[in-house]
Enzyme design. Structure first.
Site, PDB file in Angstrom:
ATOM      1  N   GLY A   9       0.828  -1.217   0.000  1.00 57.63           N
ATOM      2  CA  GLY A   9       0.000   0.000   0.000  1.00 57.63           C
ATOM      3  C   GLY A   9       0.850   1.250   0.000  1.00 57.63           C
ATOM      4  O   GLY A   9       0.422   2.309   0.479  1.00 57.63           O
ATOM      5  N   ILE A  10       2.048   1.164  -0.556  1.00 58.81           N
ATOM      6  CA  ILE A  10       2.993   2.298  -0.496  1.00 58.81           C
ATOM      7  C   ILE A  10       2.498   3.505  -1.291  1.00 58.81           C
ATOM      8  O   ILE A  10       2.869   4.644  -0.992  1.00 58.81           O
ATOM      9  CB  ILE A  10       4.401   1.853  -0.974  1.00 58.81           C
ATOM     10  N   THR A  11       1.640   3.296  -2.293  1.00 58.02           N
ATOM     11  CA  THR A  11       1.155   4.430  -3.094  1.00 58.02           C
ATOM     12  C   THR A  11       0.024   5.192  -2.406  1.00 58.02           C
ATOM     13  O   THR A  11      -0.384   6.257  -2.867  1.00 58.02           O
ATOM     14  CB  THR A  11       0.646   3.955  -4.481  1.00 58.02           C
ATOM     15  N   GLY A  12      -0.502   4.652  -1.310  1.00 64.18           N
ATOM     16  CA  GLY A  12      -1.620   5.290  -0.610  1.00 64.18           C
ATOM     17  C   GLY A  12      -1.158   6.422   0.294  1.00 64.18           C
ATOM     18  O   GLY A  12       0.036   6.739   0.385  1.00 64.18           O
ATOM     19  N   ASP A  14      -1.058   6.683   3.698  1.00 65.66           N
ATOM     20  CA  ASP A  14      -0.173   6.289   4.799  1.00 65.66           C
ATOM     21  C   ASP A  14       1.159   5.761   4.284  1.00 65.66           C
ATOM     22  O   ASP A  14       2.213   6.014   4.886  1.00 65.66           O
ATOM     23  CB  ASP A  14      -0.838   5.206   5.659  1.00 65.66           C
ATOM     24  N   LEU A  79      -0.154  -2.210   4.744  1.00 65.67           N
ATOM     25  CA  LEU A  79      -1.099  -1.095   4.637  1.00 65.67           C
ATOM     26  C   LEU A  79      -2.072  -1.269   3.471  1.00 65.67           C
ATOM     27  O   LEU A  79      -3.050  -0.531   3.374  1.00 65.67           O
ATOM     28  CB  LEU A  79      -0.333   0.222   4.441  1.00 65.67           C
ATOM     29  N   SER A 124      -8.450  -1.004  12.063  1.00 67.31           N
ATOM     30  CA  SER A 124      -9.248   0.227  11.917  1.00 67.31           C
ATOM     31  C   SER A 124     -10.297   0.387  13.014  1.00 67.31           C
ATOM     32  O   SER A 124     -10.891  -0.591  13.483  1.00 67.31           O
ATOM     33  CB  SER A 124      -9.951   0.173  10.557  1.00 67.31           C
ATOM     34  N   GLU A 126     -13.114   1.292  12.404  1.00 65.29           N
ATOM     35  CA  GLU A 126     -14.371   0.788  11.827  1.00 65.29           C
ATOM     36  C   GLU A 126     -14.743  -0.574  12.419  1.00 65.29           C
ATOM     37  O   GLU A 126     -15.888  -0.991  12.316  1.00 65.29           O
ATOM     38  CB  GLU A 126     -14.244   0.678  10.304  1.00 65.29           C
ATOM     39  N   TYR A 148     -16.319  -3.666   4.779  1.00 59.37           N
ATOM     40  CA  TYR A 148     -14.943  -3.244   5.078  1.00 59.37           C
ATOM     41  C   TYR A 148     -14.614  -3.533   6.549  1.00 59.37           C
ATOM     42  O   TYR A 148     -13.583  -4.126   6.869  1.00 59.37           O
ATOM     43  CB  TYR A 148     -14.785  -1.743   4.785  1.00 59.37           C
TER      44      TYR A 148
END
Ligand code: NAP
Ligand code: F7E
Length: 332
Positions: A9-12, A14, A79, A124, A126, A148
């Site tokens: 998830g490095i492009t997101g 966080d 991530l 999360s 959530e 989710y």
């Protein structure tokens, strides 16, 4: 020897802040990126010369095993996820596969290739959903309200299970909402900040939202990635709630964002049931005392400063857009 970290998830949002922190700390950083037909590197373009990209996908075990072999990491930050709650009702099976089962695939890859690597799971708030107590802490029971949230509960418990089953250094960070100018446009803070700036500049005339009454514990993403890193530096693995301990409604968010631009939000904000959810999480509020005590972690950016920072970034972006330096803004 420099420590090595693998970040999914490095492009997101966080992933980009965490990578900046790890590079500052002289880590060698490897980023897992899923194949895309369009350019996904907006958030990390400024980091691309300093990191190594590995193509892989949380739905593809072989690619995760190869990512572990190639990076040989000391620390793994998981991530990657389908992270937009509203879309999880449209694509529940994919959300379960990536956001839930994807965690097991990552843990299996770590266990197979480098079981001594330290593992962080992006859990999360959530998961608390229809809250059983307020504020929410590590011991608060889960009652997720979306596909989710359900997938994240699975990801949380499988992380705990691998820690207990295989003695792995696996931590779960139960993070409350955190935002920044790098937040995706569909999330409410970025949607409000960008549309308020558009209205100020005459590029839009109204903002359409769903539930204005829901309350969130909003912090700055740059502060939260520090907590992720701190969890993996402790003597023993554990789970931590990370949040500000303060919450605000979506209406208050509008007041601050429009107010910062000298605008009266009531003149521009409309409600539309298209943006309502089949089941809402009405109120979230963290009790981050365990993280404050054990990790010595504290949030530094207030709610007002955070929203003002996001609005200012959108105004700057419009100037750059008009100068032709960045393409037009996508709309939520
Ligand atoms: P984000 O901006 O949506 O980033 C998600 C990342 O996951 C993106 O890099 C995305 O790649 C990648 N991804 C999605 N599906 C993938 C797949 N099948 N294989 C590999 N990569 C995939 O999310 P974020 O706000 O940075 O949040 C990071 C993590 O923390 C997520 O797991 C999220 O659920 C969790 N979390 C976030 C918050 C928050 O308030 N931000 C709070 C609690 C927990 P593309 O760029 O190609 O789409
Ligand atoms: O919604 C309400 C909406 O989409 C916040 C993710 O990072 O944080 C995030 O999930 C609230 C909800 O974030 C609109 O109904 C009103 O009550 O910005 P959001 P989220 O659903 O809280 C958690 C911790 C995560 O883990 C997730 O990955 O705002 N709301 N009107 C709206 N929300 C959106 N998106 N758009 C609206 O028009």
């Amino acid at each position: 020897m420099a420590k090595k970290a693998l970040v999914t998830g490095i492009t997101g949002q966080d992933g980009s802040y965490l990578t900046e922190l790890l590079l500052q700390k002289k880590y060698q950083v490897f980023g897992l990126v899923q194949r895309s037909a369009t350019d996904p590197f907006d958030n990390i373009r400024h980091l691309l010369d300093d990191i190594e990209i590995i193509v892989g996908d949380l739905s593809d075990s072989g690619s995760l095993i190869r990512a572990l072999q190639q990076s040989d990491p000391d620390e793994v930050y998981n991530l990657a996820a389908q992270s937009f709650v509203k879309s999880s009702w449209d694509i529940p099976e994919m959300t379960g596969d990536v956001t839930g089962l994807g965690v097991t695939r990552m843990l299996e890859a770590v266990r197979t290739v480098k079981p001594q690597a330290r593992f962080y799971q992006a859990s999360s708030s959530e998961m608390f959903g229809q809250v059983a107590q307020t504020p929410q802490r590590e011991t608060t029971p889960f009652h997720p309200r979306s596909p989710y949230g359900v997938a994240k509960v699975y990801g949380h418990w499988i992380t705990v299970n691998y820690r207990e089953s295989y003695d792995m250094f696996a931590c779960s960070g139960i993070l409350f909402n955190h935002e920044s100018p790098r937040r995706g446009y569909e999330f409410v803070t970025r949607k409000v900040a960008s549309t308020a700036a558009y209205i100020k500049e005459g590029l839009a005339s109204e903002l359409t939202l769903g539930n204005l009454d829901s309350k969130r514990d909003w912090g700055f993403a740059g502060d939260y990635v520090e907590a992720m890193w701190l969890m993996l530096q402790q003597d023993a693995p554990d789970d931590y709630v990370i949040g500000t301990g303060e919450n605000h409604s979506v209406q208050e968010l509008c007041e601050v964002a429009f107010g910062h631009l000298g605008l009266d939000w009531t003149k521009y904000v409309k409600q539309d049931k298209r943006f309502m959810r089949p089941a809402e999480v009405e109120v979230l509020l963290s009790d981050p005392s365990k993280a404050r005590k054990n990790l010595k972690w504290q949030t530094k950016v207030s709610f007002e400063k955070l929203i003002q920072m996001m609005v200012d970034a959108e105004m700057k972006r419009i100037v750059e857009m008009r100068a032709g330096e960045v393409p037009g803004l996508p709309r939520a």
